[in-house]
Write a protein that holds these residues in place. Structure first.
Motif, PDB file in Angstrom:
ATOM      1  N   SER A  91      35.110 103.068   3.037  1.00  0.00           N
ATOM      2  CA  SER A  91      35.233 104.523   2.813  1.00  0.00           C
ATOM      3  C   SER A  91      36.685 104.910   2.593  1.00  0.00           C
ATOM      4  N   GLU A  92      37.588 104.296   3.358  1.00  0.00           N
ATOM      5  CA  GLU A  92      39.014 104.608   3.186  1.00  0.00           C
ATOM      6  C   GLU A  92      39.518 104.156   1.818  1.00  0.00           C
ATOM      7  N   GLU A  93      39.087 102.976   1.378  1.00  0.00           N
ATOM      8  CA  GLU A  93      39.526 102.470   0.068  1.00  0.00           C
ATOM      9  C   GLU A  93      38.962 103.320  -1.063  1.00  0.00           C
ATOM     10  N   VAL A  94      37.689 103.725  -0.938  1.00  0.00           N
ATOM     11  CA  VAL A  94      37.074 104.579  -1.962  1.00  0.00           C
ATOM     12  C   VAL A  94      37.774 105.927  -2.002  1.00  0.00           C
ATOM     13  N   ALA A  95      38.132 106.466  -0.821  1.00  0.00           N
ATOM     14  CA  ALA A  95      38.852 107.739  -0.783  1.00  0.00           C
ATOM     15  C   ALA A  95      40.205 107.619  -1.479  1.00  0.00           C
ATOM     16  N   SER A  96      40.866 106.468  -1.368  1.00  0.00           N
ATOM     17  CA  SER A  96      42.143 106.244  -2.048  1.00  0.00           C
ATOM     18  C   SER A  96      41.951 106.220  -3.561  1.00  0.00           C
ATOM     19  N   CYS A  97      40.873 105.583  -4.027  1.00  0.00           N
ATOM     20  CA  CYS A  97      40.564 105.566  -5.464  1.00  0.00           C
ATOM     21  C   CYS A  97      40.321 106.976  -5.983  1.00  0.00           C
ATOM     22  N   ARG A  98      39.617 107.780  -5.195  1.00  0.00           N
ATOM     23  CA  ARG A  98      39.334 109.160  -5.601  1.00  0.00           C
ATOM     24  C   ARG A  98      40.630 109.961  -5.721  1.00  0.00           C
ATOM     25  N   MET A  99      41.558 109.733  -4.826  1.00  0.00           N
ATOM     26  CA  MET A  99      42.845 110.434  -4.881  1.00  0.00           C
ATOM     27  C   MET A  99      43.614 110.052  -6.141  1.00  0.00           C
ATOM     28  N   LEU A 100      43.525 108.766  -6.537  1.00  0.00           N
ATOM     29  CA  LEU A 100      44.185 108.335  -7.773  1.00  0.00           C
ATOM     30  C   LEU A 100      43.580 109.036  -8.990  1.00  0.00           C
ATOM     31  N   LEU A 101      42.261 109.163  -9.002  1.00  0.00           N
ATOM     32  CA  LEU A 101      41.603 109.866 -10.110  1.00  0.00           C
ATOM     33  C   LEU A 101      42.002 111.334 -10.141  1.00  0.00           C
ATOM     34  N   ASP A 102      42.157 111.929  -8.951  1.00  0.00           N
ATOM     35  CA  ASP A 102      42.611 113.330  -8.893  1.00  0.00           C
ATOM     36  C   ASP A 102      43.972 113.485  -9.559  1.00  0.00           C
ATOM     37  N   ALA A 154      36.393 111.336 -21.816  1.00  0.00           N
ATOM     38  CA  ALA A 154      37.097 110.724 -20.682  1.00  0.00           C
ATOM     39  C   ALA A 154      37.242 111.711 -19.544  1.00  0.00           C
ATOM     40  N   GLU A 155      37.533 112.966 -19.883  1.00  0.00           N
ATOM     41  CA  GLU A 155      37.662 114.004 -18.848  1.00  0.00           C
ATOM     42  C   GLU A 155      36.352 114.167 -18.078  1.00  0.00           C
ATOM     43  N   GLY A 156      35.232 114.164 -18.813  1.00  0.00           N
ATOM     44  CA  GLY A 156      33.928 114.291 -18.156  1.00  0.00           C
ATOM     45  C   GLY A 156      33.610 113.069 -17.299  1.00  0.00           C
ATOM     46  N   ALA A 157      34.000 111.874 -17.803  1.00  0.00           N
ATOM     47  CA  ALA A 157      33.742 110.652 -17.037  1.00  0.00           C
ATOM     48  C   ALA A 157      34.531 110.647 -15.731  1.00  0.00           C
ATOM     49  N   ILE A 158      35.763 111.180 -15.790  1.00  0.00           N
ATOM     50  CA  ILE A 158      36.578 111.252 -14.575  1.00  0.00           C
ATOM     51  C   ILE A 158      35.904 112.163 -13.554  1.00  0.00           C
ATOM     52  N   ASP A 159      35.389 113.287 -14.003  1.00  0.00           N
ATOM     53  CA  ASP A 159      34.708 114.208 -13.088  1.00  0.00           C
ATOM     54  C   ASP A 159      33.487 113.555 -12.443  1.00  0.00           C
TER      55      ASP A 159
END
Length: 480
Positions: free
Chosen positions: A31-42, A65-70
């Motif tokens: 969960s912590e690693e996935v949360a870090s990935c989400r922050m990078l996408l943000d 690409a913008e929609g895929a990121i969302d």
């Protein structure tokens, strides 16, 4: 042998398997690693917005690409929530199992106490039966105490060998635990005391009777007939060496390394002194188990006499005095940090020293110790127990909720091996279990392990000394 571990304690009523605990820890880490990935996408998403795409007349692929990121952000957020929820559910299941286990144990303890009290009352009302019962109990105790001296080819030894499955059965261990905890109830019934008074005197708040009181009475009675007598002791340094702390295996890495440093016979004590730049020296003390089970006090203070002294809470036990002397001679003071590791009687000694308040103890590791009714110090404590280890049962039920306890049902999937009556208590098998614990990944175990391993951080040199303790005669003491 079974490799399954169960973990309990750690400050709460909680029982889980190391496997489930490992899953819970992995889910939280994921969960912590996935949360870090989400922050990078943000961060990526904030660089170019949908408005920028329209204004700059960027290609359609940019909009995709913008929609895929969302979509990815939404998916990752769901993963974080699901991972944390699943880890929480695993912890909740462990806590529920722990509460049920605690309630069951409490009910069994009360039931065993009542039955023991009733049996004692019956014995007091029928003197002839009571006399025969006490005579039989005395003979049984004497026989058990003399097991170490039995000829391996004798009839008794062969019978015990044939019934080794029973001796190493977890159900036998639990029955003995309850029996040990109910001896004072039996005595109260035998003396005709009110049951409420017996329960009050044996409660954790008062603890006038209980296991410690029983051991005190037993020791006093044995000494009246010349058994279990204490005397002067001396600890002698047998070896001393110094190496660089950066050398391979110079410092312990994990519980298995510490278990492996418990000294072999005839030494009972090993003390490692770590020099840390700019800080006081720190010490790790490793303590061996019982060497002599005879009720006749001999030369080795790691014996039955010291065992009962430790159970009764006496600071006069020969092994306690020898350990304190060795620690002082090695340089341990009230101000120097110290860690303690012990097997069997060594586990009791470790808990006794840690609970004395005389030292700056930073952690305790016990292996196969009958320490259930001993006070647990307010430091990280890891107790390793085999479910079929009859020696542990002699310490009664576990009263600490702060110590982390790891249990392994050693022979759950196989037959008990030949060659020794209590293989569940062997140090070599506890060393194997310690290696499994190092790889368990359970959160509470990992936290204790990190605390232990940080103890030697910054050490530049290690001085190792081994010690052998002996009882000495009064005549020898007078001429020194």
């Amino acid at each position: 042998m079974s490799d399954d571990l169960s973990v309990s304690g750690g400050g709460m009523h909680r029982v889980t398997t190391a496997e489930i605990g490992g899953y819970s820890a992995q889910l939280r880490q994921l969960s912590e690693e996935v949360a870090s990935c989400r922050m990078l996408l943000d961060r990526v998403d904030r660089v170019v917005t949908g408005e920028d795409i329209v204004m700059a007349n960027l290609p359609y692929s940019a909009a995709l690409a913008e929609g895929a990121i969302d979509e990815a952000r939404f998916f990752l957020e769901a993963l974080v929530i699901d991972g944390q929820m699943l880890a929480g559910l695993l912890d909740t299941a462990a806590s529920g199992y722990g509460l049920a286990e605690a309630m069951t144990q409490s009910m069994l303890r009360e039931l065993a106490g009542r039955q023991a009290y009733g049996l004692g009352a019956l014995m007091s009302s029928v003197p002839a039966i009571g006399g025969l019962f006490l005579l039989g109990a005395g003979v049984s105790v004497a026989g058990f105490a003399a097991l170490a001296a039995i000829d391996q080819g004798s009839l008794v030894a062969r019978w015990l060998e044939m019934n080794r499955e029973v001796l190493n059965d977890p159900r036998t261990v639990e029955l003995v635990r309850l029996g040990v905890m109910s001896v004072d109830d039996f005595g109260g019934g035998l003396l005709g005391l009110p049951s409420e008074l017996v329960a009050f005197l044996g409660s954790d708040q008062i603890a006038v009777t209980g296991l410690a009181g029983t051991a005190t009475v037993l020791t006093a009675g044995a000494r009246a007939v010349g058994l279990l007598r204490e005397g002067p002791v001396a600890a002698t340094r047998m070896s001393k060496s110094r190496i660089d702390a950066t050398a391979p295996s110079a410092v312990p890495a994990g519980f298995a390394d510490r278990a492996a440093r418990i000294p072999p016979s005839p030494q009972q004590i090993r003390i490692d002194r770590y020099e840390v730049t700019g800080e006081p020296d720190r010490f790790e003390v490793y303590i061996a188990g019982t060497k002599d089970f005879s009720p006749v006090t001999g030369e080795d203070p790691w014996d039955l006499t010291s065992n009962l002294g430790l159970v009764s809470g006496s600071e006069l036990a020969g092994s306690t005095r020898a350990l304190v002397q060795a620690m002082a001679d090695a340089g341990v003071t009230a101000e120097t940090p110290v860690m303690l590791t012990g097997h069997s009687q060594g586990a009791m000694l470790a808990m006794a020293v840690a609970g004395s308040g005389d030292y700056d103890v930073r952690g305790v590791l016990t292996l196969g110790g009958p320490t259930g009714q001993m006070d647990s110090p307010d430091v990280p404590v890891l107790k390793v127990e085999h479910a079929g280890d009859l020696v542990i049962a002699a310490g009664g039920l576990e009263k600490s909720t702060t110590a982390v306890i790891v249990t392994r049902d050693l022979f759950a999937n196989t037959t008990v091996p030949l060659g020794t009556l209590l293989p569940s208590h062997d140090l070599s098998r506890y060393q194997q279990t310690a290696a499994l614990i190092d790889g368990s990944g359970e959160a509470h175990v990992t936290a204790v392990g990190k605390s232990f391993d940080s103890f030697t951080r910054g050490a530049v040199s290690v001085e190792t000394s081994t010690w052998q303790a002996r009882r000495i005669s009064e005549d020898a003491t007078a001429t020194r």
